[in-house]
Motif scaffolding. Structure first.
Motif, PDB file in Angstrom:
ATOM      1  N   VAL A  10     -12.208  -6.941  -0.999  1.00 28.31           N
ATOM      2  CA  VAL A  10     -12.454  -7.626  -2.262  1.00 28.31           C
ATOM      3  C   VAL A  10     -13.433  -8.755  -1.958  1.00 28.31           C
ATOM      4  O   VAL A  10     -13.171  -9.574  -1.078  1.00 28.31           O
ATOM      5  CB  VAL A  10     -11.142  -8.234  -2.816  1.00 28.31           C
ATOM      6  CG1 VAL A  10     -11.402  -9.073  -4.049  1.00 28.31           C
ATOM      7  CG2 VAL A  10     -10.109  -7.161  -3.077  1.00 28.31           C
ATOM      8  N   GLU A  61       1.897  -6.350  -4.147  1.00 28.40           N
ATOM      9  CA  GLU A  61       0.498  -6.172  -3.784  1.00 28.40           C
ATOM     10  C   GLU A  61       0.018  -7.504  -3.213  1.00 28.40           C
ATOM     11  O   GLU A  61       0.494  -8.562  -3.629  1.00 28.40           O
ATOM     12  CB  GLU A  61      -0.341  -5.829  -5.012  1.00 28.40           C
ATOM     13  CG  GLU A  61       0.098  -4.551  -5.711  1.00 28.40           C
ATOM     14  CD  GLU A  61      -0.578  -4.406  -7.051  1.00 28.40           C
ATOM     15  OE1 GLU A  61      -1.753  -3.975  -7.085  1.00 28.40           O
ATOM     16  OE2 GLU A  61       0.066  -4.740  -8.060  1.00 28.40           O
ATOM     17  N   VAL A  63      -3.559  -9.804  -1.476  1.00 23.76           N
ATOM     18  CA  VAL A  63      -4.934  -9.952  -1.001  1.00 23.76           C
ATOM     19  C   VAL A  63      -4.869 -10.926   0.161  1.00 23.76           C
ATOM     20  O   VAL A  63      -4.364 -12.049   0.017  1.00 23.76           O
ATOM     21  CB  VAL A  63      -5.886 -10.463  -2.098  1.00 23.76           C
ATOM     22  CG1 VAL A  63      -7.255 -10.781  -1.515  1.00 23.76           C
ATOM     23  CG2 VAL A  63      -6.033  -9.418  -3.209  1.00 23.76           C
ATOM     24  N   TYR A  95      -7.446  -6.163  -0.099  1.00 28.28           N
ATOM     25  CA  TYR A  95      -6.357  -5.741  -0.973  1.00 28.28           C
ATOM     26  C   TYR A  95      -5.439  -4.825  -0.176  1.00 28.28           C
ATOM     27  O   TYR A  95      -5.881  -3.828   0.407  1.00 28.28           O
ATOM     28  CB  TYR A  95      -6.904  -5.004  -2.195  1.00 28.28           C
ATOM     29  CG  TYR A  95      -5.813  -4.347  -3.012  1.00 28.28           C
ATOM     30  CD1 TYR A  95      -4.992  -5.107  -3.843  1.00 28.28           C
ATOM     31  CD2 TYR A  95      -5.590  -2.982  -2.940  1.00 28.28           C
ATOM     32  CE1 TYR A  95      -3.980  -4.515  -4.587  1.00 28.28           C
ATOM     33  CE2 TYR A  95      -4.581  -2.379  -3.681  1.00 28.28           C
ATOM     34  CZ  TYR A  95      -3.782  -3.158  -4.497  1.00 28.28           C
ATOM     35  OH  TYR A  95      -2.776  -2.556  -5.218  1.00 28.28           O
TER      36      TYR A  95
END
Length: 140
Positions: A10, A61, A63, A95
């Motif tokens: 990302v 999730e 990052v 990610y």
């Protein structure tokens, strides 16, 4: 079951110039963040010989960002796909979906910033590699 993409890099906006410095920004619900952030944490002063992570998640999730130094991240999906990422630019994150087993190794000066989609919940962690493979293979 939710369908998650494989781990991917990302890139956050990099605003500024060499003579004044830079700022990067991620705002909830807007690119490049793929989820609303519910938790932020960071790791630092990790000896280079230590491998952290060694888990996957049921729902969370993340990052991962190397705010300073270098972080080598290895991800593995239940089907055996393995990827290696080297994070060393503070405007680039990785990610990591819940379905990815991941490990991290740090340079001595590394500061890892983690943006997570869920509050901390120990029950969300899968710390046994065989259990991770069985659980995520069964879901696919």
């Amino acid at each position: 079951m939710a369908d998650y993409p494989a781990p991917y890099l990302v890139e956050f906006p990099r605003l500024g110039a060499p003579e004044i410095g830079y700022i990067s920004v991620g705002e909830n619900g807007q690119d490049p963040l793929p989820f609303v952030v519910q938790r932020v944490f960071w790791t630092y002063y990790t000896p280079e010989s230590i491998v952290r992570g060694r888990h996957a998640h049921q729902r969370t999730e993340q990052v991962l960002i190397a705010a300073a130094g270098r972080i080598t991240v290895t991800t593995e999906l239940a089907n055996g796909d393995i990827q290696l990422f080297r994070l060393e630019d503070p405007y680039v994150g990785l990610y990591v979906p819940p379905c990815a087993w991941h490990t991290m190794q740090y340079s001595h000066t590394a500061v890892q910033l983690v943006l997570a989609s869920q509050p901390y919940d120990e029950a969300d962690y899968i710390r046994d590699h065989n259990q991770f493979r069985q659980l995520w293979l069964a879901r696919s």
